[in-house]
Structures are given as C-alpha cells and as structure tokens.
Write a protein that holds these residues in place. Structure first.
Motif, PDB file in Angstrom:
ATOM      1  N   ILE A 225       0.764  -1.279   0.190  1.00 54.82           N
ATOM      2  CA  ILE A 225       0.007   0.004  -0.088  1.00 54.82           C
ATOM      3  C   ILE A 225       0.836   1.471   0.088  1.00 54.82           C
ATOM      4  O   ILE A 225       0.817   2.195  -0.855  1.00 54.82           O
ATOM      5  CB  ILE A 225      -0.976   0.188   1.272  1.00 54.82           C
ATOM      6  N   TYR A 226       2.034   1.330   0.814  1.00 50.63           N
ATOM      7  CA  TYR A 226       2.793   2.618   1.040  1.00 50.63           C
ATOM      8  C   TYR A 226       3.741   2.947   0.038  1.00 50.63           C
ATOM      9  O   TYR A 226       3.888   3.955  -0.393  1.00 50.63           O
ATOM     10  CB  TYR A 226       3.187   2.506   2.440  1.00 50.63           C
ATOM     11  N   ALA A 227       4.042   1.693  -0.854  1.00 50.09           N
ATOM     12  CA  ALA A 227       4.855   1.590  -1.622  1.00 50.09           C
ATOM     13  C   ALA A 227       4.196   2.253  -3.017  1.00 50.09           C
ATOM     14  O   ALA A 227       4.593   3.415  -3.568  1.00 50.09           O
ATOM     15  CB  ALA A 227       5.693   0.382  -2.252  1.00 50.09           C
ATOM     16  N   ALA A 228       2.970   2.105  -3.152  1.00 51.83           N
ATOM     17  CA  ALA A 228       2.166   2.409  -4.237  1.00 51.83           C
ATOM     18  C   ALA A 228       1.703   3.750  -4.235  1.00 51.83           C
ATOM     19  O   ALA A 228       1.923   4.490  -4.811  1.00 51.83           O
ATOM     20  CB  ALA A 228       0.777   1.432  -4.412  1.00 51.83           C
ATOM     21  N   GLU A 229       1.458   4.133  -2.680  1.00 50.15           N
ATOM     22  CA  GLU A 229       1.182   5.716  -2.650  1.00 50.15           C
ATOM     23  C   GLU A 229       2.132   6.368  -2.807  1.00 50.15           C
ATOM     24  O   GLU A 229       2.011   7.680  -3.262  1.00 50.15           O
ATOM     25  CB  GLU A 229       0.470   5.544  -1.306  1.00 50.15           C
TER      26      GLU A 229
ATOM     27  N   PRO B  38       6.467   2.737 -10.914  1.00 48.67           N
ATOM     28  CA  PRO B  38       6.755   1.471 -10.092  1.00 48.67           C
ATOM     29  C   PRO B  38       7.793   0.909 -10.876  1.00 48.67           C
ATOM     30  O   PRO B  38       8.604  -0.072 -10.487  1.00 48.67           O
ATOM     31  CB  PRO B  38       5.586   1.009  -9.791  1.00 48.67           C
ATOM     32  N   LEU B  39       7.478   0.648 -12.098  1.00 50.59           N
ATOM     33  CA  LEU B  39       8.196  -0.226 -13.097  1.00 50.59           C
ATOM     34  C   LEU B  39       9.874   0.298 -13.354  1.00 50.59           C
ATOM     35  O   LEU B  39      10.419  -0.559 -13.812  1.00 50.59           O
ATOM     36  CB  LEU B  39       7.703  -0.286 -14.328  1.00 50.59           C
ATOM     37  N   ARG B  40       9.904   1.344 -12.975  1.00 52.42           N
ATOM     38  CA  ARG B  40      11.416   2.095 -13.660  1.00 52.42           C
ATOM     39  C   ARG B  40      12.496   1.198 -12.783  1.00 52.42           C
ATOM     40  O   ARG B  40      12.310   0.957 -11.654  1.00 52.42           O
ATOM     41  CB  ARG B  40      11.251   3.436 -13.316  1.00 52.42           C
ATOM     42  N   ALA B  41      13.504   0.751 -13.481  1.00 52.24           N
ATOM     43  CA  ALA B  41      14.487   0.084 -12.778  1.00 52.24           C
ATOM     44  C   ALA B  41      15.133   0.998 -11.622  1.00 52.24           C
ATOM     45  O   ALA B  41      15.262   2.333 -11.805  1.00 52.24           O
ATOM     46  CB  ALA B  41      15.741  -0.099 -13.913  1.00 52.24           C
ATOM     47  N   ALA B  42      15.381   0.386 -10.477  1.00 49.95           N
ATOM     48  CA  ALA B  42      15.860   0.993  -9.058  1.00 49.95           C
ATOM     49  C   ALA B  42      17.058   2.035  -9.631  1.00 49.95           C
ATOM     50  O   ALA B  42      17.326   3.181  -9.022  1.00 49.95           O
ATOM     51  CB  ALA B  42      16.102   0.132  -7.976  1.00 49.95           C
TER      52      ALA B  42
ATOM     53  N   PRO C 199      -7.366   6.745 -16.735  1.00 52.08           N
ATOM     54  CA  PRO C 199      -7.410   5.524 -16.061  1.00 52.08           C
ATOM     55  C   PRO C 199      -6.136   5.235 -15.464  1.00 52.08           C
ATOM     56  O   PRO C 199      -5.145   5.226 -16.369  1.00 52.08           O
ATOM     57  CB  PRO C 199      -7.985   4.604 -17.043  1.00 52.08           C
ATOM     58  N   LEU C 200      -6.192   4.588 -14.328  1.00 47.20           N
ATOM     59  CA  LEU C 200      -4.965   4.163 -13.544  1.00 47.20           C
ATOM     60  C   LEU C 200      -4.795   2.784 -14.160  1.00 47.20           C
ATOM     61  O   LEU C 200      -5.730   2.076 -14.286  1.00 47.20           O
ATOM     62  CB  LEU C 200      -5.143   4.226 -12.056  1.00 47.20           C
ATOM     63  N   LYS C 201      -3.302   2.537 -14.432  1.00 46.01           N
ATOM     64  CA  LYS C 201      -3.155   1.154 -14.869  1.00 46.01           C
ATOM     65  C   LYS C 201      -3.093   0.047 -13.619  1.00 46.01           C
ATOM     66  O   LYS C 201      -2.619   0.518 -12.657  1.00 46.01           O
ATOM     67  CB  LYS C 201      -1.649   1.378 -15.769  1.00 46.01           C
ATOM     68  N   GLU C 202      -2.944  -1.280 -13.907  1.00 44.43           N
ATOM     69  CA  GLU C 202      -2.742  -2.116 -13.051  1.00 44.43           C
ATOM     70  C   GLU C 202      -2.122  -3.230 -13.735  1.00 44.43           C
ATOM     71  O   GLU C 202      -2.415  -3.726 -14.896  1.00 44.43           O
ATOM     72  CB  GLU C 202      -4.274  -2.713 -12.641  1.00 44.43           C
ATOM     73  N   ALA C 203      -1.163  -3.639 -12.933  1.00 50.93           N
ATOM     74  CA  ALA C 203      -0.223  -4.999 -13.350  1.00 50.93           C
ATOM     75  C   ALA C 203       0.115  -5.546 -12.094  1.00 50.93           C
ATOM     76  O   ALA C 203       0.132  -5.245 -11.132  1.00 50.93           O
ATOM     77  CB  ALA C 203       0.932  -4.338 -14.263  1.00 50.93           C
TER      78      ALA C 203
ATOM     79  N   THR D 101      -0.109  -7.031  -6.865  1.00 47.26           N
ATOM     80  CA  THR D 101      -0.905  -6.099  -7.767  1.00 47.26           C
ATOM     81  C   THR D 101      -0.224  -4.736  -7.550  1.00 47.26           C
ATOM     82  O   THR D 101      -0.128  -4.011  -6.343  1.00 47.26           O
ATOM     83  CB  THR D 101      -2.276  -5.996  -7.358  1.00 47.26           C
ATOM     84  N   THR D 102      -0.076  -3.898  -8.757  1.00 46.81           N
ATOM     85  CA  THR D 102       0.566  -2.705  -8.548  1.00 46.81           C
ATOM     86  C   THR D 102      -0.362  -1.704  -9.514  1.00 46.81           C
ATOM     87  O   THR D 102      -0.685  -2.068 -10.596  1.00 46.81           O
ATOM     88  CB  THR D 102       2.070  -2.603  -9.223  1.00 46.81           C
TER      89      THR D 102
END
Ligand SMILES: [Zn+2]
Length: 270
Positions: A171-175, A184-188, A251-255, A261-262
């Motif tokens: 939850i907190y990572a997504a927010e 969230p998908l970007r390479a660290a 629309p927000l994406k989901e994967a 779930t992100t």
C-alpha cells in the motif's frame, strides 16, 4: 494485514498500560503460533518489569532485564489490554498478566503471528538483516540513491525489500511512488538522486500521516469489544486500478509486479 503504521499505533496504545509494569504470570493457551513459543517466555518473563515497548520493523519488543519478548502480529493478530477477569474468546492464545490487574492479551485467528524471545544484548536472527527504519534519519534520498546503483529490479520491488528499508508494504509503496511521480516499473538504478529525495520524503509523509490517523483510535485498546486500532487511509492509487487518476483523470493502470498488484498512472508517473 497490519502494516508498520498499525504496529506503531499498537505500540503507542500499549505503552502507557504496559511500560514499568511487572509481569505476574504468563498463560499460553497453545504451545505455538507460527512457530513454537520458546520456554523463556513462560520461565523468564514472569516477575520481570517491562521497561519499554519498542518497535523494530513490524515486530514489537517488550524489554525486560532478563530479555525481550518479541511479537509479530502476522496477518490477523491483535493485542489488547483488558481487566484480568475478562473471559477469553476464540483465538485468544496468550495472556501476559500485569501487576496493574490487567492482562496483555494476544489474539490471532490465522496464527501467522509469533511470540519469540531475544536474549539480553543479542539481536534475534529475524531482526539481523533489516534495513533502516523509514522514519529515521538514516533513511533519505541519498541512502536510496547509493543503495540502488546498478540495480535493474523495479523501484517498487527495491522499496519493498526489507533489507533496503523496513515497513514499506504494498500500500505505502504504491502511494509514495504515486505522490513522488515515479513509475513503479522503472529500474531502481535508473532513478535520479533528486527523485529519490522526493520519494523518501513521500514515504515518510505517508507513513507519518497513517500513524497520526491511527492515533485517533487508541481508546480501543482498553475496550474489550473494540476492534484493534487500525485506521482507514485515503488512498490515491492502491486498489484503484481502472479508476481515474486523481491528478490527471486518465485511467490508472494495473499490473502484477513481484506477485503483488501494482497500480499507477502512466501519465503522471515516469
Ligand atoms: Zn495521472
């Protein structure tokens, strides 16, 4: 599942009722939770004074001179302080009776929680390889930047790695990623120092806000019928896949990412 803010809320709720109290007795209604409860809990804890209730990651520690009881709430655990005569209900597995005439009662229907023991001066193996606390000064953008160099894992996976920083759940990572505008998908290893600075600030802000919200329900710790002091958080991204982005309306994406779930906005998060 209790996340870091709920565990910190639990700690703050328990501390005034538990700290400086002496343990009169320990009642185990079963020998194990997720793991067997070690003999020190029933042998060494009675008679000890609880000096402090501490939190490390999502673990709570009851510190005494003889050692520390180490508790984790697992998926469904809760702790309450009740009058000693309060009849137990289903899944009330452990009572720690205090000299105040109350008991600290551990309830856990699914039994993914644990009650373990940490000897004085030692660090339990479960706590050994943990990263810094997200609300501590050791956690900031520079720290994330340095630790992430050369890493190709998605930044969300990196942020949820307990060896990097503790207590940043799904939850907190997504927010935090939404608030900081980082995909969230970007390479660290491909996130700049400046953007990590923003991300660290958002992690701290969101966790601190959640803890402050949880604080409004502390009275429940003394209510035998009360729910644990969990809170509801206003969420911008988590659980809102397909809904309009609160910022741009797309629309927000989901994967699925690392089996979790992100949700993110492909326009606002890069
Ligand atoms: Zn957007």
């Amino acid at each position: 599942m209790p996340e870091l803010p709920e565990v910190e809320t639990t700690r703050r709720g328990l501390a005034p009722h538990v700290e400086k109290r002496r343990v009169k007795s320990v009642l185990l209604r079963r020998p194990d939770l997720r793991w067997p409860i070690p003999p020190e809990v029933s042998q060494d804890l009675p008679g000890q004074r609880i000096e402090a209730v501490r939190r490390r990651a999502k673990y709570l520690l009851l510190d005494t001179a003889a050692g520390s009881a180490l508790l984790h709430l697992g998926m469904s655990g809760s702790l309450r302080v009740l009058p000693a005569k309060t009849a137990p209900t289903a899944h009330d597995h452990v009572d720690i009776a205090l000299d105040s005439g109350r008991v600290l009662r551990f309830n856990d229907p699914r039994r993914f929680g644990c009650l373990l023991w940490q000897a004085p001066g030692e660090t339990h193996e479960l706590l050994r390889d943990l990263g810094p606390e997200p609300l501590s000064d050791a956690f900031d953008g520079d720290y994330l930047f340095e630790r992430s160099r050369g890493r190709s894992a998605p930044v969300k996976t990196f942020l949820m790695d307990q060896r990097i920083v503790v207590g940043v759940g799904n939850i907190y990572a997504a927010e935090a990623l939404f608030a900081a505008g980082v995909s969230p998908l970007r390479a660290a290893g491909r996130v700049s120092r400046e953007r990590y600075g923003l991300l660290a600030e958002e992690v701290k802000r969101i966790l601190a806000h959640a803890i402050a919200r949880g604080g409004t329900t502390l009275r429940d710790f003394l209510n035998p019928d009360g729910a644990p002091g969990y809170f509801e958080q206003e969420l911008s991204a988590y659980g809102r896949g397909g809904e309009p982005c609160p910022r741009c309306g797309r629309p927000l994406k989901e994967a699925s990412l690392g089996q979790r779930t992100t949700v993110w906005c492909g326009h606002c998060q890069r």
